[in-house]
Design an enzyme around this catalytic site. Structure first.
Site, mmCIF file in Angstrom:
data_model
loop_
_atom_site.group_PDB
_atom_site.id
_atom_site.type_symbol
_atom_site.label_atom_id
_atom_site.label_comp_id
_atom_site.label_asym_id
_atom_site.label_seq_id
_atom_site.Cartn_x
_atom_site.Cartn_y
_atom_site.Cartn_z
ATOM 1 N N ARG A 105 0.885 -1.170 0.063
ATOM 2 C CA ARG A 105 -0.060 -0.015 0.063
ATOM 3 C C ARG A 105 0.918 1.267 0.042
ATOM 4 O O ARG A 105 1.528 1.576 0.905
ATOM 5 C CB ARG A 105 -1.116 0.042 1.317
ATOM 6 C CG ARG A 105 -1.719 1.300 1.357
ATOM 7 C CD ARG A 105 -2.846 1.365 0.410
ATOM 8 N NE ARG A 105 -3.829 0.338 0.423
ATOM 9 C CZ ARG A 105 -4.905 0.135 -0.186
ATOM 10 N NH1 ARG A 105 -4.922 1.056 -1.315
ATOM 11 N NH2 ARG A 105 -5.787 -0.919 -0.214
ATOM 12 N N GLN A 123 -8.564 -7.384 -8.718
ATOM 13 C CA GLN A 123 -8.603 -5.748 -8.815
ATOM 14 C C GLN A 123 -6.949 -5.356 -8.955
ATOM 15 O O GLN A 123 -6.212 -5.934 -8.579
ATOM 16 C CB GLN A 123 -8.725 -5.337 -7.475
ATOM 17 C CG GLN A 123 -8.739 -3.803 -7.021
ATOM 18 C CD GLN A 123 -9.980 -2.925 -7.241
ATOM 19 O OE1 GLN A 123 -10.865 -3.526 -7.766
ATOM 20 N NE2 GLN A 123 -9.951 -1.775 -7.067
ATOM 21 N N ARG A 128 1.383 -6.258 -9.770
ATOM 22 C CA ARG A 128 1.895 -5.638 -8.701
ATOM 23 C C ARG A 128 2.028 -6.743 -7.578
ATOM 24 O O ARG A 128 2.565 -6.521 -6.670
ATOM 25 C CB ARG A 128 0.926 -4.780 -8.111
ATOM 26 C CG ARG A 128 -0.424 -5.155 -7.867
ATOM 27 C CD ARG A 128 -1.516 -4.087 -7.429
ATOM 28 N NE ARG A 128 -2.784 -4.784 -7.089
ATOM 29 C CZ ARG A 128 -3.747 -4.269 -6.155
ATOM 30 N NH1 ARG A 128 -3.303 -3.249 -5.663
ATOM 31 N NH2 ARG A 128 -4.989 -4.855 -5.744
ATOM 32 N N HIS A 206 -0.092 3.688 -10.117
ATOM 33 C CA HIS A 206 -1.063 3.963 -9.224
ATOM 34 C C HIS A 206 -0.236 4.952 -8.287
ATOM 35 O O HIS A 206 -0.192 4.460 -7.067
ATOM 36 C CB HIS A 206 -1.774 2.836 -8.570
ATOM 37 C CG HIS A 206 -2.852 3.181 -8.008
ATOM 38 N ND1 HIS A 206 -3.148 3.913 -6.898
ATOM 39 C CD2 HIS A 206 -4.066 2.324 -7.571
ATOM 40 C CE1 HIS A 206 -4.078 3.931 -6.190
ATOM 41 N NE2 HIS A 206 -4.803 2.891 -6.736
ATOM 42 N N ASP A 251 -12.531 9.899 -6.858
ATOM 43 C CA ASP A 251 -12.208 8.582 -7.693
ATOM 44 C C ASP A 251 -12.702 8.922 -9.120
ATOM 45 O O ASP A 251 -13.620 8.450 -9.553
ATOM 46 C CB ASP A 251 -12.823 7.459 -6.956
ATOM 47 C CG ASP A 251 -12.080 6.156 -7.701
ATOM 48 O OD1 ASP A 251 -11.341 6.199 -8.640
ATOM 49 O OD2 ASP A 251 -12.557 5.179 -7.166
ATOM 50 N N GLU A 310 -2.534 9.083 -11.105
ATOM 51 C CA GLU A 310 -2.109 7.953 -11.784
ATOM 52 C C GLU A 310 -2.307 8.103 -13.357
ATOM 53 O O GLU A 310 -3.068 8.282 -13.728
ATOM 54 C CB GLU A 310 -2.945 6.734 -11.386
ATOM 55 C CG GLU A 310 -2.920 6.748 -9.963
ATOM 56 C CD GLU A 310 -4.396 5.628 -9.514
ATOM 57 O OE1 GLU A 310 -4.466 4.894 -10.167
ATOM 58 O OE2 GLU A 310 -5.031 5.974 -8.478
#
Length: 352
Positions: A105, A123, A128, A206, A251, A310
């Site tokens: 994170r 997701q 990653r 991200h 968002d 991003e």
């Protein structure tokens, strides 16, 4: 990075590299490998392999003037970017879980081959969540002569990966520090399918930026653009404000964005500048208080100190035929800034 060049001294790091599966290094290249490079005038840009949190392998890039970056092989994930004063420029959650396959994170997670839930995969895809390798023999890449500190990574599918996403690919990633401290990420994705089939993907860096206080931050460069609002079932709107400021959860996916975007931190008198190529969209995300409390690996008040902007390719997925390659670029800068009637002054970052 790991190749002989005139006037450069190489130290032995063979054992560390061999542990990562890099073999027959000296026999193939005719000299000993290193993780540190010294130039002719005594400066010491370096690339060091060491252990990070929970024993995970990480690479530390140090530029001659003191700028640095840290990259975990787990996720090909940049977790730190510091300027020459040692100030951290990326946000990393204190609750980040450094235990694969849970994504880290903060920093710069890579979303591939799917952004968010825009598809049938988990997701943000799987890049990653995978262990990347050091790319010991990358194809040639035209590089800025001022860039002396970089690492090349590569990700290829495993047999288990084919069960999730039935395509063969090579994902090469160069992570570099320029002489002024800019952080540069260059992804290259090639379709290596032997069955003649194309594949499509979406992509995003991200990036979590460290900010003083989200209420003191504004974004310039996205005014008047269309966006999808993920908080309103991805309905399409047009941005109306002169600049983007923050008072609640955000968002949004901004479409057909400019090559430069500025994040202005009023309290720190700092401006982040994103320069991008091959990444037409831009995601802006901050979870705010209620959403932050629902994220296990994010502190309740962390939303105040972070902002995700991003560089992405989402609205129009990228399609590659066998043998074709896509290349993108993200360059991040942190420069001093001040306000003048609410606009950038005097640097005119967006026009510069």
């Amino acid at each position: 990075m790991f190749r002989r060049s005139e006037g450069v001294h190489y130290d032995l790091c063979y054992l560390s590299l061999r542990r990562l599966g890099v073999r027959k290094i000296e026999a193939r290249l005719g000299f000993r490998w290193c993780m540190e490079e010294r130039d002719m005038v005594g400066e010491k840009p370096s690339v060091e392999l060491c252990k990070g949190v929970n024993g995970l392998d990480k690479i530390v890039l140090r530029e001659a003037r003191g700028n640095s970056a840290e990259v975990y092989l787990f996720g090909g994930h940049v977790t730190s970017w510091k300027n020459d004063r040692g100030e951290e420029l990326l946000f990393l959650s204190n609750k980040a879980i450094f235990r694969p396959p849970k994504a880290i994170r903060g920093g710069i997670p890579i979303c591939f081959p799917q952004f968010s839930s825009h598809g049938n995969l988990e997701q943000h895809g799987f890049a990653r969540n995978k262990i990347w390798s050091i790319d010991t023999d990358p194809p040639s890449l035209v590089s800025n002569s001022l860039i002396k500190t970089f690492i090349d990574l590569i990700l290829k599918p495993t047999d288990d990966d084919f069960k999730i996403w039935p395509h063969s690919y090579e994902f090469r990633l160069r992570i570099a520090l320029a002489s002024g401290g800019d952080l540069i990420l260059i992804p290259r994705i090639r379709n290596t399918n032997a069955d003649g089939k194309p594949f499509s993907f979406t992509f995003a860096y991200h990036t979590y930026f460290s900010v003083s206080d989200i209420s003191e931050v504004r974004i310039e460069g996205l005014e008047t653009l269309d966006y999808f609002d993920n908080l309103k079932e991805r309905e399409r709107f047009t941005e109306q404000g002169d600049a983007i400021t923050f008072e609640a959860e955000v968002d949004k996916i901004y479409l057909s964005t400019p090559d430069k975007i500025a994040i202005i931190d009023h309290e720190k008198k700092r401006t982040f500048v994103l320069r991008k190529d091959g990444l037409p969209d831009a995601v802006v995300w901050n979870p705010w208080d209620k959403r932050a409390k629902a994220i296990p690996d994010l502190g309740d008040d962390d939303y105040k100190r972070m902002l995700c902007v991003e560089a992405a390719a989402i609205e129009k997925p990228i399609t590659l035929k066998p043998g074709e390659e896509w290349k993108g670029k993200l360059e991040l800068s942190a420069v001093p800034s001040s306000y003048c009637s609410g606009q950038l002054d005097p640097q005119k970052v967006l026009q510069g």
